[in-house]
Write an enzyme that holds these catalytic residues in place. Structure first.
Site, short mmCIF file in Angstrom:
data_model
loop_
_atom_site.label_atom_id
_atom_site.label_comp_id
_atom_site.label_asym_id
_atom_site.label_seq_id
_atom_site.Cartn_x
_atom_site.Cartn_y
_atom_site.Cartn_z
N ASP A 49 0.70 -1.10 0.34
CA ASP A 49 0.06 0.24 -0.26
C ASP A 49 1.11 0.81 -0.04
O ASP A 49 0.31 2.46 -0.35
CB ASP A 49 -0.91 -0.53 0.74
CG ASP A 49 -0.26 0.30 2.09
OD1 ASP A 49 0.72 -0.15 2.71
OD2 ASP A 49 -1.15 -0.05 3.79
N SER A 50 2.36 1.26 -0.18
CA SER A 50 3.05 2.03 -0.23
C SER A 50 2.29 2.67 -1.62
O SER A 50 3.26 4.06 -1.82
CB SER A 50 4.68 1.92 -0.04
OG SER A 50 5.08 0.44 -1.10
N ASP A 88 -0.94 -6.18 -0.32
CA ASP A 88 -1.37 -5.43 1.09
C ASP A 88 -3.03 -5.08 1.16
O ASP A 88 -3.81 -4.84 0.65
CB ASP A 88 -0.47 -4.28 0.83
CG ASP A 88 0.25 -4.00 1.99
OD1 ASP A 88 0.44 -4.95 3.23
OD2 ASP A 88 1.08 -3.23 1.81
N LYS A 118 -1.11 -9.19 2.88
CA LYS A 118 -0.79 -8.97 4.01
C LYS A 118 -1.39 -7.98 4.42
O LYS A 118 -2.37 -7.01 4.65
CB LYS A 118 1.17 -8.65 3.41
CG LYS A 118 1.59 -7.71 4.79
CD LYS A 118 3.12 -7.37 4.08
CE LYS A 118 3.55 -5.64 3.71
NZ LYS A 118 2.24 -4.37 4.51
N GLU A 120 -1.13 -4.73 8.66
CA GLU A 120 -0.45 -5.17 9.70
C GLU A 120 -1.16 -5.04 10.75
O GLU A 120 -2.25 -4.95 11.21
CB GLU A 120 -0.10 -3.19 9.37
CG GLU A 120 0.49 -3.30 8.29
CD GLU A 120 0.48 -1.30 8.05
OE1 GLU A 120 0.62 -1.24 8.86
OE2 GLU A 120 1.25 -0.67 6.91
N GLU A 187 9.04 -4.04 10.27
CA GLU A 187 9.37 -3.40 9.57
C GLU A 187 10.31 -1.76 10.39
O GLU A 187 9.45 -2.42 12.11
CB GLU A 187 8.45 -2.65 8.22
CG GLU A 187 8.62 -1.18 8.51
CD GLU A 187 7.75 -0.86 7.19
OE1 GLU A 187 7.27 -0.97 6.69
OE2 GLU A 187 8.69 0.37 6.66
O1 KIV Z 1 3.61 -1.39 1.52
C1 KIV Z 1 5.06 -1.37 1.63
O2 KIV Z 1 5.52 -1.23 0.69
C2 KIV Z 1 5.05 -2.52 2.69
C3 KIV Z 1 6.90 -3.09 2.46
C4 KIV Z 1 7.54 -1.26 3.16
C5 KIV Z 1 6.62 -4.11 3.38
O3 KIV Z 1 4.55 -3.14 3.33
#
Ligand code: KIV
Length: 287
Positions: A49-50, A88, A118, A120, A187
């Site tokens: 989600d970055s 994510d 994924k 959090e 992280e």
């Molecule tokens: O969103 C993302 O790119 C991440 C990585 C930094 C692990 O969660």
């Protein structure tokens, strides 16, 4: 007919089995072309989600939506054939209840074709992770610096710099393992803590700003390529793609302004031989 069997995609159990074997290599990707380029070199691709910050210029990952993740996730699946694709779950799509999480994760898996998701969180997500994994959704967890909690943490702050904070983070890692996660992203945490957690759990730890002792490493592709204007301390720039793009664009602009581009190699000529189709056309209009 070709007798070659297609290369099998990595699965969540394949990644789990790599614990203690060889280092797990992963990168983020958000679109089909970059997924195609990195696919032969990585074990899994994270559609992080970055992408909200990197691709869309948002101030954090908080505004990222499920539709954004699905759009980019499907592109990455189409662009790759070998690596496991992990997508994510964005903020507010899974925290409310295990049932809401299942509905949204199932949509992501159906509409992107990814092999895992994924999310959090540690102890507080244990119940949800167990609910999802028992219902066919492989979960990668993410503890330590969790960017979706930026407003609670008061910034993107490294975790576990004081030993007094370690127990809670260790509990998070153990809780997600117990709940059935197949791997955990660690992280932004103190290096000895990431090393300790890696020894404590039987699932692979994937470090980013964590430790060389983690079972694998991940970086945001644009950061390691030298495309991001600013990168955190933990990023090593393996390329200077930003400078390469700027050089190519400056060259293009110069060539257009001086009419050096396009040349005859880049334009279409008229064919001298008249095709049968054109002859018929001319006949029909009496020429
Ligand atoms: O969103 C993302 O790119 C991440 C990585 C930094 C692990 O969660």
């Amino acid at each position: 007919m070709s007798h070659q069997r297609p290369i099998k995609r990595y699965t969540a159990p394949d990644i789990l089995a790599m614990k203690g074997d060889k280092p797990i290599v992963s990168l983020t990707a958000y679109h089909a072309h970059t997924a195609r380029i990195i696919d032969p070199y990585v074990d899994f691709i994270l559609v992080g989600d970055s992408l909200g910050m990197v691709m869309h210029g948002l101030p954090s990952t908080v505004p990222v939506t499920l539709d954004m993740m699905i759009l980019h996730g499907a592109a990455v699946v189409r662009g790759s054939s070998r690596a496991l694709v992990v997508v994510d779950m964005p903020f507010a799509s899974y925290e409310e209840s295990p049932e809401v999480a299942f509905r949204h994760c199932a949509r992501v898996m159906k509409e992107t074709g990814c092999g895992a998701i994924k999310l959090e969180g540690g102890v507080q997500m244990g119940e949800t992770i167990a609910y999802l994994t028992k219902r066919g959704i492989p979960v990668m967890a993410h503890v330590g610096l969790t960017p979706q909690a930026v407003h609670v943490m008061g910034g993107f702050k490294t975790q576990g710099r004081e030993r007094a904070d370690w127990a809670a983070i260790e509990d998070d890692a153990k809780a997600v393992e117990q709940a059935g996660a197949f791997a955990i992203v660690l992280e932004g945490m103190a290096e000895p803590l990431a090393k300790k957690i890696t020894k404590q759990v039987n699932i692979p730890t994937i470090g980013i700003g964590a430790s060389a002792h983690c079972d694998g490493q991940i970086l945001v592709l644009e950061d390691m390529l030298g495309l991001s204007p600013q990168v955190p301390k933990f990023v090593k720039e393996f390329g200077q793609i930003g400078a390469a793009i700027e050089g190519a664009v400056a060259h293009y602009a110069e060539d257009v302004r001086t009419r050096a581009f396009p040349t005859k190699d880049h334009v279409y000529s008229v064919k001298d031989k008249i095709s049968a189709k054109s002859k018929n056309k001319l006949k029909s209009v009496g020429k």
